[in-house]
Scaffold this active site. Structure first.
Site, PDB file in Angstrom:
ATOM      1  N   TYR A 199     -15.425  28.102   9.314  1.00 36.14           N
ATOM      2  CA  TYR A 199     -15.574  28.853   8.061  1.00 36.14           C
ATOM      3  C   TYR A 199     -16.609  29.945   8.276  1.00 36.14           C
ATOM      4  CZ  TYR A 199     -16.491  30.113   3.227  1.00 36.14           C
ATOM      5  OH  TYR A 199     -16.634  30.826   2.061  1.00 36.14           O
TER       6      TYR A 199
ATOM      7  N   LYS B 198     -28.151  32.277   4.224  1.00 38.67           N
ATOM      8  CA  LYS B 198     -28.650  30.987   3.714  1.00 38.67           C
ATOM      9  C   LYS B 198     -30.171  30.845   3.853  1.00 38.67           C
ATOM     10  CE  LYS B 198     -24.248  28.526   4.155  1.00 38.67           C
ATOM     11  NZ  LYS B 198     -23.702  27.892   2.994  1.00 38.67           N
TER      12      LYS B 198
ATOM     13  N   ASP C 208     -21.840  33.276  14.400  1.00 37.04           N
ATOM     14  CA  ASP C 208     -22.090  33.090  12.968  1.00 37.04           C
ATOM     15  C   ASP C 208     -23.141  31.992  12.853  1.00 37.04           C
ATOM     16  OD1 ASP C 208     -22.184  32.313  10.365  1.00 37.04           O
ATOM     17  OD2 ASP C 208     -20.012  32.168  10.070  1.00 37.04           O
TER      18      ASP C 208
HETATM   19  C1  LIG Z   1     -20.916  29.265   8.859  1.00 40.35           C
HETATM   20  C2  LIG Z   1     -20.819  30.038   7.584  1.00 40.35           C
HETATM   21  N1  LIG Z   1     -20.583  31.350   7.633  1.00 40.35           N
HETATM   22  C3  LIG Z   1     -20.501  32.093   6.528  1.00 40.35           C
HETATM   23  C4  LIG Z   1     -20.641  31.526   5.286  1.00 40.35           C
HETATM   24  C5  LIG Z   1     -20.529  32.372   4.050  1.00 40.35           C
HETATM   25  O1  LIG Z   1     -21.784  32.499   3.466  1.00 40.35           O
HETATM   26  P1  LIG Z   1     -21.894  32.889   1.924  1.00 40.35           P
HETATM   27  O2  LIG Z   1     -21.433  31.709   1.151  1.00 40.35           O
HETATM   28  O3  LIG Z   1     -23.355  33.195   1.751  1.00 40.35           O
HETATM   29  O4  LIG Z   1     -21.049  34.064   1.702  1.00 40.35           O
HETATM   30  C6  LIG Z   1     -20.872  30.159   5.180  1.00 40.35           C
HETATM   31  C7  LIG Z   1     -21.008  29.510   3.871  1.00 40.35           C
HETATM   32  O5  LIG Z   1     -21.023  28.322   3.709  1.00 40.35           O
HETATM   33  C8  LIG Z   1     -20.963  29.386   6.362  1.00 40.35           C
HETATM   34  O6  LIG Z   1     -21.180  28.074   6.319  1.00 40.35           O
END
Ligand SMILES: Cc1ncc(COP(=O)(O)O)c(C=O)c1O
Length: 474
Positions: A180, A310, A282
């Site tokens: 994700y 985050k 990521d």
């Molecule tokens: C690994 C990862 N990348 C990107 C995101 C997206 O972040 P946001 O919810 O701040 O858009 C998340 C969200 O849970 C995530 O876990």
């Protein structure tokens, strides 16, 4: 849970009144039903608010992932390592706002930073000096020289994908099955596909993960299994000169926690570079939580681009995109316009600076590591004592119980795990005053800098009750 041994009662009595489960021999479904009943009885005000919210908020919540079963939990406030629901129940917060609350709640350094900035102005859309301090500190930690800011993980990974495409002039990207990366179109592919959708392991299907994603975009996102270096080589061979790069969580989360096998990440970098493609990590989740320099520091592999969000904001919405001279130099040269009204917002920068320089300190990581070890030891002891087919996987401040005895190396292994055990565990913890992230087997706990041993002991005590109930199944 095929291999549960003869039931053995835990010797530790839950101090937090974990309610009794149905008697020995009850099925997992009966345990869930009993715990959901207790859950609802403890939260009448949440139910009342949920009813009212249904009339004003689409689906009664502010994000679809706030829908928890059996009902959403409405919170009143947080303080230190605890959060409180509108019914006055206290929880040890191991949900951590889906991994963002590494500072805990109301941390004095974050409060001070925000208070100071509020009086000086909360938005200009012009840079402020704190942005330089934050970028310099991120460079020190992650080893990449140039940074920009955004507001969410989704924006960060969207910019990273755009940038890989812009630099290479290629359209295809590779992502990992089950990964994700936020909710923009290019990465909404094979996020959590069903078993009957995934296709062959050596050629995973590209499954749209949301409605509203054009097939033309899905076709541009190639999918490969985590830890499958050969799969990446195959995709590069099949699409010569067409792949811009790969986006990957270096330690895979959103599927419990799956560790990269030795040599996998270094191999990816070498392979992609040998074909003129880029590598993006990521680190939205792993960022400051896997360690002070994220999974990049843990694994020793530095990619071309890193996405953070985050935890870096200390609870305030912010994201960062860092890159090599080649990658972010492309932005500097005007090759790709990385924009946003709130990028580098002064309030967010103040929180980031405090988070990086005053909260996420070496001493804080030492403390978190001691708590991680305490949690793992306690949970593993209960797994062993009750003969459960389960394991504890953890890295830094993140961890989870995975309800299978088999090591999980990719999404296919994760897909086969029965989610009902994770849901029952979540309910047990919740009713016992520990708020783990919802969504069953997908998510992980977050230990904040404000948690203490008593908080971890509450987690373990609740788990002991749950493990004993599971041990008595069959
Ligand atoms: C690994 C990862 N990348 C990107 C995101 C997206 O972040 P946001 O919810 O701040 O858009 C998340 C969200 O849970 C995530 O876990």
């Amino acid at each position: 849970m095929a291999e549960q041994a003869v039931p053995m009662q835990s010797s530790s009595t839950p101090e937090t009144a974990v309610p009794a489960s149905p008697g020995a021999g009850a099925s997992i479904d009966e345990i869930i039903t009993a715990q959901e009943k207790i859950f609802c009885e403890r939260q009448p005000e949440s139910r009342r608010l949920a009813g009212r919210a249904d009339l004003a908020l689409a689906g009664g919540v502010t994000s679809s992932w706030q829908v928890t079963r059996p009902q959403p939990v409405w919170l009143s406030h947080g303080k230190g390592s605890k959060i409180y629901d509108v019914d006055g129940n206290e929880y040890v917060d191991l949900h951590g706002g889906y991994g963002a609350a590494l500072a805990g709640h109301g941390h004095p350094a974050i409060v001070e930073a925000l208070r100071g900035q509020v009086t000086l102005g909360t938005h200009f859309a012009q840079p402020t000096p704190a942005a330089i301090l934050v970028a310099e500190e991120l460079t020190r930690r992650f080893g990449l020289p140039l940074w920009r800011f955004a507001n969410s993980g989704t924006e960060a990974t969207m910019d990273a994908v755009h940038l890989m495409r812009a630099i290479t002039g290629r359209d295809l990207i590779i992502k990992v099955e089950g990964g994700y990366h936020g909710h923009h179109d290019s990465v909404q592919v094979s996020v959590c596909p069903e078993a009957d959708e995934v296709g062959p392991a050596n050629k995973p299907s590209q499954v749209p993960s949301s409605t509203g994603i054009p097939q033309a975009i899905v076709d541009l996102t190639l999918v490969v299994g985590f830890n499958d270096l050969d799969g990446v080589a195959r995709l590069l061979d099949e699409n010569p000169g067409r792949i811009a790069g790969m986006i990957i969580e270096p330690i895979m989360m959103n599927a419990g926690i799956i560790q990269p096998e030795p040599g996998y990440l270094a191999g990816l970098k070498e392979l992609l570079h040998s074909r003129g493609a880029l590598l993006t990590f990521d680190e939205v989740k792993t960022g400051l939580t896997a360690g002070p320099s994220g999974a990049t520091g843990v694994t020793g592999v530095t990619p071309d681009i890193i996405c953070l969000a985050k935890a870096i904001g200390g609870g305030v919405s912010v994201a960062a995109i860092g890159g090599t001279e080649e990658a972010m130099g492309y932005v500097a040269a005007g090759g790709y316009e990385m924009v946003g009204t709130f990028n580098g917002n002064p309030l967010a920068m103040a929180a980031c600076r405090a988070m990086l320089c005053e909260v996420a300190t070496p001493a804080a990581y030492q403390r978190i590591e001691a708590l991680r070890q305490r949690a793992v030891a306690g949970l593993q002891r209960e797994i062993g004592r009750n003969g459960l087919a389960a394991q504890v996987v953890s890295v830094g401040a993140k961890g989870c119980v995975v309800f299978t005895a088999e090591p999980v190396r990719d999404f296919r292994g994760f897909l086969g795990i029965d989610d009902s055990y994770s849901h029952a565990h979540w309910l047990y913890q919740h009713n016992g005053g520990v708020f783990l992230p919802p969504w069953g087997k997908i998510e992980q706990w977050l230990i904040s800098v404000q948690h203490d041993e008593a908080d971890i002991d509450r987690l373990v005590t609740n788990f002991a009750g749950f493990a004993a109930a599971l041990g008595s199944l069959r």
